[in-house]
Write an enzyme that holds these catalytic residues in place. Structure first.
Site, short mmCIF file in Angstrom:
data_model
loop_
_atom_site.label_atom_id
_atom_site.label_comp_id
_atom_site.label_asym_id
_atom_site.label_seq_id
_atom_site.Cartn_x
_atom_site.Cartn_y
_atom_site.Cartn_z
N HIS A 157 -26.99 62.43 -32.36
CA HIS A 157 -27.60 61.22 -32.91
C HIS A 157 -28.86 60.85 -32.12
O HIS A 157 -28.91 59.78 -31.49
CB HIS A 157 -26.58 60.07 -32.90
N GLY A 195 -32.03 56.92 -39.16
CA GLY A 195 -32.66 58.03 -39.87
C GLY A 195 -32.13 59.40 -39.48
O GLY A 195 -32.71 60.42 -39.86
N TYR A 223 -18.44 62.46 -45.05
CA TYR A 223 -18.05 61.76 -43.83
C TYR A 223 -16.73 62.28 -43.27
O TYR A 223 -16.56 62.42 -42.07
CB TYR A 223 -17.97 60.25 -44.06
N1 LIG Z 1 -17.96 60.40 -38.68
C1 LIG Z 1 -19.18 60.90 -38.45
N2 LIG Z 1 -19.34 61.85 -37.51
C2 LIG Z 1 -20.54 62.36 -37.26
N3 LIG Z 1 -21.64 62.03 -37.92
C3 LIG Z 1 -21.54 61.09 -38.86
C4 LIG Z 1 -20.30 60.49 -39.18
N4 LIG Z 1 -20.49 59.60 -40.16
C5 LIG Z 1 -21.78 59.66 -40.46
N5 LIG Z 1 -22.42 60.55 -39.68
C6 LIG Z 1 -23.83 60.96 -39.74
O1 LIG Z 1 -24.64 59.90 -39.34
C7 LIG Z 1 -25.59 59.64 -40.37
C8 LIG Z 1 -25.98 58.19 -40.33
O2 LIG Z 1 -26.88 57.98 -39.27
P1 LIG Z 1 -28.22 57.13 -39.42
O3 LIG Z 1 -27.93 55.77 -39.95
O4 LIG Z 1 -29.04 57.24 -38.17
O5 LIG Z 1 -28.96 57.99 -40.52
P2 LIG Z 1 -29.69 57.43 -41.80
O6 LIG Z 1 -30.53 58.55 -42.34
O7 LIG Z 1 -30.36 56.14 -41.54
O8 LIG Z 1 -28.51 57.11 -42.72
P3 LIG Z 1 -27.72 58.14 -43.54
O9 LIG Z 1 -27.50 59.30 -42.69
O10 LIG Z 1 -26.49 57.39 -43.91
O11 LIG Z 1 -28.62 58.53 -44.60
C9 LIG Z 1 -24.87 60.09 -41.63
O12 LIG Z 1 -25.72 60.45 -42.68
C10 LIG Z 1 -24.16 61.31 -41.16
O13 LIG Z 1 -25.01 62.44 -41.17
MG LIG Z 2 -29.28 54.35 -41.17
#
Ligand SMILES: Nc1ncnc2c1ncn2[C@@H]1O[C@H](COP(=O)(O)OP(=O)(O)OP(=O)(O)O)[C@@H](O)[C@H]1O
Ligand SMILES: [Mg+2]
Length: 317
Positions: A185, A190, A222
Protein backbone atom coordinates in the site's frame (compact mmCIF):
# COMPACT_ATOMS: atom_id res chain seq x y z
CA UNK A 1 7.23 -11.33 2.53
CA UNK A 2 8.17 -13.07 -0.72
CA UNK A 3 7.10 -16.59 0.12
CA UNK A 4 4.23 -17.96 -1.88
CA UNK A 5 2.19 -21.10 -1.56
CA UNK A 6 2.20 -22.62 -5.05
CA UNK A 7 0.11 -25.70 -4.35
CA UNK A 8 -2.77 -24.29 -6.39
CA UNK A 9 -0.67 -24.40 -9.51
CA UNK A 10 -1.37 -27.84 -10.84
CA UNK A 11 -5.09 -27.35 -10.66
CA UNK A 12 -4.87 -24.21 -12.77
CA UNK A 13 -2.47 -25.56 -15.39
CA UNK A 14 -5.21 -26.39 -17.93
CA UNK A 15 -6.50 -22.85 -17.60
CA UNK A 16 -3.05 -21.33 -18.04
CA UNK A 17 -2.43 -23.50 -21.10
CA UNK A 18 -5.71 -22.45 -22.64
CA UNK A 19 -4.98 -18.76 -22.10
CA UNK A 20 -1.52 -19.13 -23.66
CA UNK A 21 -3.06 -20.96 -26.60
CA UNK A 22 -5.54 -18.16 -27.11
CA UNK A 23 -2.79 -15.59 -26.97
CA UNK A 24 -0.87 -17.64 -29.52
CA UNK A 25 -3.87 -17.68 -31.85
CA UNK A 26 -4.13 -13.90 -31.56
CA UNK A 27 -0.45 -13.42 -32.25
CA UNK A 28 -0.21 -15.77 -35.20
CA UNK A 29 -3.46 -14.97 -36.97
CA UNK A 30 -3.79 -12.38 -39.64
CA UNK A 31 -4.05 -9.13 -37.69
CA UNK A 32 -7.39 -7.46 -37.39
CA UNK A 33 -7.82 -4.32 -39.48
CA UNK A 34 -6.70 -1.20 -37.63
CA UNK A 35 -10.22 0.17 -37.48
CA UNK A 36 -11.45 -2.93 -35.67
CA UNK A 37 -8.44 -2.96 -33.35
CA UNK A 38 -8.89 0.68 -32.41
CA UNK A 39 -12.55 0.12 -31.75
CA UNK A 40 -11.89 -2.78 -29.40
CA UNK A 41 -9.12 -0.90 -27.68
CA UNK A 42 -11.34 2.12 -27.15
CA UNK A 43 -14.24 0.15 -25.75
CA UNK A 44 -11.88 -1.82 -23.49
CA UNK A 45 -10.36 1.41 -22.20
CA UNK A 46 -13.82 2.72 -21.34
CA UNK A 47 -14.75 -0.53 -19.59
CA UNK A 48 -11.46 -0.55 -17.73
CA UNK A 49 -11.94 3.01 -16.49
CA UNK A 50 -15.54 2.36 -15.55
CA UNK A 51 -14.86 -0.86 -13.65
CA UNK A 52 -11.71 0.22 -11.84
CA UNK A 53 -13.12 3.57 -10.75
CA UNK A 54 -16.38 1.98 -9.81
CA UNK A 55 -14.60 -0.51 -7.51
CA UNK A 56 -13.07 2.52 -5.87
CA UNK A 57 -16.51 4.08 -5.31
CA UNK A 58 -16.98 6.34 -8.34
CA UNK A 59 -20.69 6.34 -9.21
CA UNK A 60 -20.36 7.05 -12.95
CA UNK A 61 -22.11 4.33 -15.00
CA UNK A 62 -20.51 2.64 -18.01
CA UNK A 63 -22.62 4.72 -20.36
CA UNK A 64 -21.79 7.93 -18.50
CA UNK A 65 -18.11 7.05 -18.54
CA UNK A 66 -18.36 6.57 -22.28
CA UNK A 67 -20.09 9.92 -22.79
CA UNK A 68 -17.60 11.77 -20.62
CA UNK A 69 -14.66 10.26 -22.49
CA UNK A 70 -16.01 10.22 -26.04
CA UNK A 71 -18.16 13.33 -26.11
CA UNK A 72 -16.32 15.31 -23.45
CA UNK A 73 -19.58 16.15 -21.69
CA UNK A 74 -20.15 16.64 -17.98
CA UNK A 75 -22.80 14.53 -16.31
CA UNK A 76 -25.36 16.34 -14.18
CA UNK A 77 -25.29 15.27 -10.55
CA UNK A 78 -21.76 13.85 -10.68
CA UNK A 79 -19.02 15.70 -8.82
CA UNK A 80 -16.03 17.39 -10.38
CA UNK A 81 -13.88 14.81 -8.62
CA UNK A 82 -15.69 11.95 -10.33
CA UNK A 83 -15.16 13.63 -13.69
CA UNK A 84 -11.46 14.07 -12.95
CA UNK A 85 -11.21 10.42 -11.93
CA UNK A 86 -12.71 9.38 -15.25
CA UNK A 87 -10.44 11.54 -17.40
CA UNK A 88 -7.40 10.76 -15.26
CA UNK A 89 -7.82 7.04 -15.55
CA UNK A 90 -8.25 7.28 -19.29
CA UNK A 91 -5.03 9.28 -19.58
CA UNK A 92 -3.26 6.75 -17.39
CA UNK A 93 -4.29 4.00 -19.82
CA UNK A 94 -2.95 6.02 -22.75
CA UNK A 95 0.30 6.50 -20.89
CA UNK A 96 0.48 2.78 -20.15
CA UNK A 97 -0.01 1.90 -23.82
CA UNK A 98 2.73 4.39 -24.71
CA UNK A 99 5.38 2.77 -22.49
CA UNK A 100 4.62 -0.93 -22.85
CA UNK A 101 6.40 -3.09 -25.43
CA UNK A 102 7.77 -6.61 -25.56
CA UNK A 103 11.01 -5.59 -23.86
CA UNK A 104 9.33 -3.69 -21.07
CA UNK A 105 10.91 -4.10 -17.62
CA UNK A 106 9.01 -2.96 -14.56
CA UNK A 107 10.32 0.28 -13.02
CA UNK A 108 9.11 2.00 -9.86
CA UNK A 109 9.06 5.32 -11.66
CA UNK A 110 6.35 3.97 -13.98
CA UNK A 111 4.21 2.94 -11.01
CA UNK A 112 4.65 6.43 -9.58
CA UNK A 113 3.78 7.99 -12.94
CA UNK A 114 0.61 5.93 -13.26
CA UNK A 115 -0.33 6.95 -9.74
CA UNK A 116 0.39 10.56 -10.70
CA UNK A 117 -2.16 10.33 -13.49
CA UNK A 118 -4.75 8.69 -11.24
CA UNK A 119 -4.73 11.39 -8.58
CA UNK A 120 -3.90 14.44 -10.71
CA UNK A 121 -6.01 17.52 -9.83
CA UNK A 122 -7.68 15.48 -7.09
CA UNK A 123 -5.00 15.05 -4.49
CA UNK A 124 -2.09 16.87 -6.10
CA UNK A 125 -0.02 16.75 -2.91
CA UNK A 126 -0.02 12.94 -3.00
CA UNK A 127 -0.13 12.24 -6.72
CA UNK A 128 2.92 10.23 -7.77
CA UNK A 129 4.33 10.21 -4.22
CA UNK A 130 4.66 7.36 -1.78
CA UNK A 131 3.05 7.86 1.60
CA UNK A 132 4.85 9.25 4.64
CA UNK A 133 2.34 8.03 7.21
CA UNK A 134 0.30 5.03 8.26
CA UNK A 135 -2.76 3.69 6.43
CA UNK A 136 -5.47 1.17 7.07
CA UNK A 137 -7.56 -0.79 4.58
CA UNK A 138 -11.20 -1.11 5.54
CA UNK A 139 -12.22 -4.75 5.87
CA UNK A 140 -8.69 -6.09 5.48
CA UNK A 141 -7.23 -8.72 7.79
CA UNK A 142 -3.86 -6.94 8.19
CA UNK A 143 -2.34 -3.50 8.58
CA UNK A 144 -0.05 -2.31 5.76
CA UNK A 145 3.64 -1.90 6.59
CA UNK A 146 5.03 1.13 8.36
CA UNK A 147 5.63 4.14 6.10
CA UNK A 148 9.40 4.07 6.65
CA UNK A 149 9.58 0.61 5.05
CA UNK A 150 7.53 1.40 1.95
CA UNK A 151 10.34 2.60 -0.28
CA UNK A 152 12.53 -0.46 0.38
CA UNK A 153 9.64 -2.89 0.05
CA UNK A 154 8.65 -1.35 -3.26
CA UNK A 155 12.21 -1.73 -4.55
CA UNK A 156 12.29 -5.34 -3.37
CA UNK A 157 9.00 -6.02 -5.11
CA UNK A 158 10.33 -4.63 -8.40
CA UNK A 159 13.45 -6.82 -8.14
CA UNK A 160 11.27 -9.82 -7.33
CA UNK A 161 9.13 -9.18 -10.39
CA UNK A 162 12.03 -8.56 -12.74
CA UNK A 163 14.10 -11.51 -11.53
CA UNK A 164 11.14 -13.81 -11.07
CA UNK A 165 13.02 -16.29 -8.84
CA UNK A 166 10.06 -18.67 -8.58
CA UNK A 167 9.70 -18.84 -12.37
CA UNK A 168 6.08 -17.83 -12.24
CA UNK A 169 4.27 -17.56 -15.55
CA UNK A 170 3.16 -14.10 -16.71
CA UNK A 171 -0.34 -14.47 -15.30
CA UNK A 172 0.88 -15.63 -11.90
CA UNK A 173 3.47 -12.89 -11.87
CA UNK A 174 0.89 -10.20 -12.56
CA UNK A 175 -1.33 -11.68 -9.84
CA UNK A 176 1.41 -11.78 -7.23
CA UNK A 177 2.50 -8.27 -8.18
CA UNK A 178 -1.08 -7.09 -7.81
CA UNK A 179 -1.36 -8.46 -4.33
CA UNK A 180 2.09 -7.49 -3.06
CA UNK A 181 1.61 -3.92 -4.21
CA UNK A 182 -1.70 -3.43 -2.44
CA UNK A 183 -0.20 -5.22 0.56
CA UNK A 184 2.62 -2.67 0.72
CA UNK A 185 0.00 0.00 0.00
CA UNK A 186 2.63 2.53 -1.07
CA UNK A 187 0.20 5.43 -1.41
CA UNK A 188 -2.27 7.20 0.83
CA UNK A 189 -4.97 6.65 -1.79
CA UNK A 190 -5.30 5.29 -5.31
CA UNK A 191 -3.45 2.03 -4.65
CA UNK A 192 -6.13 -0.18 -6.18
CA UNK A 193 -6.57 1.84 -9.34
CA UNK A 194 -2.82 2.13 -9.79
CA UNK A 195 -2.10 -1.56 -9.44
CA UNK A 196 -5.01 -2.52 -11.69
CA UNK A 197 -3.22 -0.42 -14.29
CA UNK A 198 0.34 -1.50 -13.51
CA UNK A 199 -0.37 -5.25 -13.44
CA UNK A 200 -1.38 -4.94 -17.09
CA UNK A 201 2.10 -3.73 -17.96
CA UNK A 202 3.20 -7.26 -17.06
CA UNK A 203 0.47 -8.92 -19.12
CA UNK A 204 0.60 -6.64 -22.12
CA UNK A 205 4.36 -6.74 -22.51
CA UNK A 206 4.05 -10.40 -23.44
CA UNK A 207 1.16 -10.01 -25.85
CA UNK A 208 -1.87 -10.47 -23.59
CA UNK A 209 -4.67 -7.95 -23.72
CA UNK A 210 -5.37 -6.10 -20.46
CA UNK A 211 -7.21 -7.98 -17.71
CA UNK A 212 -10.07 -5.95 -16.30
CA UNK A 213 -11.36 -6.75 -12.82
CA UNK A 214 -15.08 -6.21 -12.94
CA UNK A 215 -17.06 -4.11 -10.52
CA UNK A 216 -19.48 -7.04 -10.22
CA UNK A 217 -16.65 -9.16 -8.81
CA UNK A 218 -15.70 -6.63 -6.18
CA UNK A 219 -16.71 -8.80 -3.25
CA UNK A 220 -14.89 -11.82 -4.65
CA UNK A 221 -11.88 -9.62 -5.35
CA UNK A 222 -11.64 -8.49 -1.73
CA UNK A 223 -12.08 -12.05 -0.45
CA UNK A 224 -9.34 -13.16 -2.83
CA UNK A 225 -7.03 -10.42 -1.52
CA UNK A 226 -7.73 -11.46 2.06
CA UNK A 227 -6.80 -15.02 1.13
CA UNK A 228 -3.63 -13.77 -0.56
CA UNK A 229 -2.73 -11.87 2.60
CA UNK A 230 -2.35 -15.31 4.16
CA UNK A 231 -0.06 -16.47 1.34
CA UNK A 232 -2.68 -18.33 -0.68
CA UNK A 233 -3.03 -16.97 -4.21
CA UNK A 234 -5.55 -19.42 -5.62
CA UNK A 235 -8.66 -17.23 -5.59
CA UNK A 236 -6.88 -14.17 -6.85
CA UNK A 237 -5.23 -16.14 -9.65
CA UNK A 238 -8.56 -17.63 -10.72
CA UNK A 239 -10.07 -14.14 -10.75
CA UNK A 240 -7.19 -12.92 -12.90
CA UNK A 241 -7.49 -15.80 -15.37
CA UNK A 242 -11.19 -15.10 -15.71
CA UNK A 243 -10.60 -11.41 -16.29
CA UNK A 244 -7.91 -12.15 -18.82
CA UNK A 245 -9.93 -14.78 -20.65
CA UNK A 246 -12.79 -12.38 -21.02
CA UNK A 247 -10.67 -9.83 -22.88
CA UNK A 248 -8.89 -12.52 -24.89
CA UNK A 249 -12.30 -13.71 -26.05
CA UNK A 250 -13.31 -10.20 -27.04
CA UNK A 251 -10.38 -10.11 -29.46
CA UNK A 252 -10.87 -13.67 -30.65
CA UNK A 253 -14.57 -13.13 -31.27
CA UNK A 254 -13.70 -10.19 -33.51
CA UNK A 255 -11.57 -12.34 -35.80
CA UNK A 256 -13.21 -12.97 -39.17
CA UNK A 257 -12.55 -16.73 -39.36
CA UNK A 258 -13.77 -17.39 -35.87
CA UNK A 259 -16.48 -20.01 -35.93
CA UNK A 260 -16.77 -20.57 -32.20
CA UNK A 261 -20.12 -19.58 -30.85
CA UNK A 262 -20.33 -18.68 -27.17
CA UNK A 263 -23.77 -19.24 -25.72
CA UNK A 264 -25.27 -19.14 -22.28
CA UNK A 265 -24.93 -22.43 -20.46
CA UNK A 266 -28.64 -22.47 -19.74
CA UNK A 267 -29.24 -22.55 -23.50
CA UNK A 268 -26.43 -24.94 -24.32
CA UNK A 269 -27.86 -27.66 -22.10
CA UNK A 270 -31.07 -27.55 -24.12
CA UNK A 271 -29.21 -28.70 -27.24
CA UNK A 272 -29.39 -32.39 -28.21
CA UNK A 273 -26.64 -34.76 -27.01
CA UNK A 274 -25.52 -32.63 -24.08
CA UNK A 275 -24.45 -35.17 -21.49
CA UNK A 276 -24.18 -32.70 -18.61
CA UNK A 277 -26.68 -30.46 -16.88
CA UNK A 278 -26.46 -26.76 -16.26
CA UNK A 279 -25.06 -27.02 -12.76
CA UNK A 280 -22.18 -29.25 -13.69
CA UNK A 281 -21.16 -27.22 -16.74
CA UNK A 282 -21.39 -24.05 -14.66
CA UNK A 283 -19.10 -25.61 -12.09
CA UNK A 284 -16.56 -26.54 -14.79
CA UNK A 285 -16.77 -22.97 -16.07
CA UNK A 286 -16.23 -21.40 -12.66
CA UNK A 287 -13.29 -23.68 -11.96
CA UNK A 288 -11.72 -22.74 -15.28
CA UNK A 289 -11.82 -26.34 -16.51
CA UNK A 290 -13.55 -25.45 -19.74
CA UNK A 291 -13.28 -22.50 -22.07
CA UNK A 292 -15.92 -20.12 -20.73
CA UNK A 293 -16.36 -16.56 -19.58
CA UNK A 294 -18.81 -14.54 -17.57
CA UNK A 295 -20.85 -11.73 -19.04
CA UNK A 296 -23.00 -9.97 -16.45
CA UNK A 297 -24.53 -12.74 -14.37
CA UNK A 298 -24.28 -15.46 -16.99
CA UNK A 299 -21.56 -17.87 -17.96
CA UNK A 300 -21.02 -18.39 -21.66
CA UNK A 301 -19.27 -21.33 -23.23
CA UNK A 302 -19.15 -23.26 -26.50
CA UNK A 303 -20.28 -26.72 -27.54
CA UNK A 304 -16.65 -27.49 -28.46
CA UNK A 305 -15.46 -26.58 -24.99
CA UNK A 306 -17.71 -29.18 -23.42
CA UNK A 307 -16.81 -31.74 -26.09
CA UNK A 308 -13.07 -31.11 -25.53
CA UNK A 309 -13.56 -31.68 -21.84
CA UNK A 310 -15.32 -34.99 -22.43
CA UNK A 311 -12.59 -36.11 -24.82
CA UNK A 312 -9.83 -35.20 -22.39
CA UNK A 313 -11.50 -37.06 -19.57
CA UNK A 314 -11.75 -40.18 -21.69
CA UNK A 315 -8.07 -39.93 -22.61
CA UNK A 316 -7.03 -39.59 -18.99
CA UNK A 317 -8.89 -42.69 -17.89
N1 LIG B 1 -8.34 -7.23 2.25
C1 LIG B 1 -7.47 -6.62 1.44
N2 LIG B 1 -6.20 -7.04 1.41
C2 LIG B 1 -5.31 -6.44 0.60
N3 LIG B 1 -5.61 -5.45 -0.23
C3 LIG B 1 -6.86 -5.00 -0.23
C4 LIG B 1 -7.86 -5.57 0.60
N4 LIG B 1 -9.01 -4.93 0.39
C5 LIG B 1 -8.76 -4.02 -0.54
N5 LIG B 1 -7.47 -4.05 -0.92
C6 LIG B 1 -6.81 -3.26 -1.97
O1 LIG B 1 -6.76 -1.93 -1.58
C7 LIG B 1 -7.35 -1.14 -2.59
C8 LIG B 1 -7.93 0.11 -1.97
O2 LIG B 1 -6.89 1.02 -1.70
P1 LIG B 1 -6.97 2.57 -2.06
O3 LIG B 1 -8.18 3.19 -1.47
O4 LIG B 1 -5.65 3.22 -1.82
O5 LIG B 1 -7.13 2.47 -3.64
P2 LIG B 1 -8.16 3.27 -4.52
O6 LIG B 1 -7.71 3.13 -5.94
O7 LIG B 1 -8.38 4.64 -4.00
O8 LIG B 1 -9.46 2.51 -4.25
P3 LIG B 1 -9.86 1.17 -4.90
O9 LIG B 1 -8.68 0.32 -4.89
O10 LIG B 1 -10.97 0.70 -4.01
O11 LIG B 1 -10.16 1.50 -6.26
C9 LIG B 1 -8.37 -2.08 -3.22
O12 LIG B 1 -8.70 -1.77 -4.54
C10 LIG B 1 -7.62 -3.36 -3.22
O13 LIG B 1 -6.75 -3.47 -4.33
MG1 LIG C 1 -9.39 5.03 -2.18
Amino acid sequence: MWEIDLTYREELQTTFDRLYEKKQVLQTSRPLPNIALNKIRESLSIEWTYNSNSIEGNTMSLRETQMVLQEGITVKGKSLREHFETHNHDKAIDYLFSIVNDEYKLRSIDILSLHGFVLRSIEDDFAGRIRNGGVRITGANFVPPNANRVSDLLDELIVFINENPLQLNDIELATVFHHKLVYIHPFFDGNGRTVRLAMNLLLMRCGFPPAIILKNDRKKYYEALNQANKGNYQKLTVLMTQALERTLNIYLNAMPDNDKEYIEISNLVKEPDMPYGQEYISLLARQGKIDAYKEGRNWLTTREAVEDYILNRKRKR
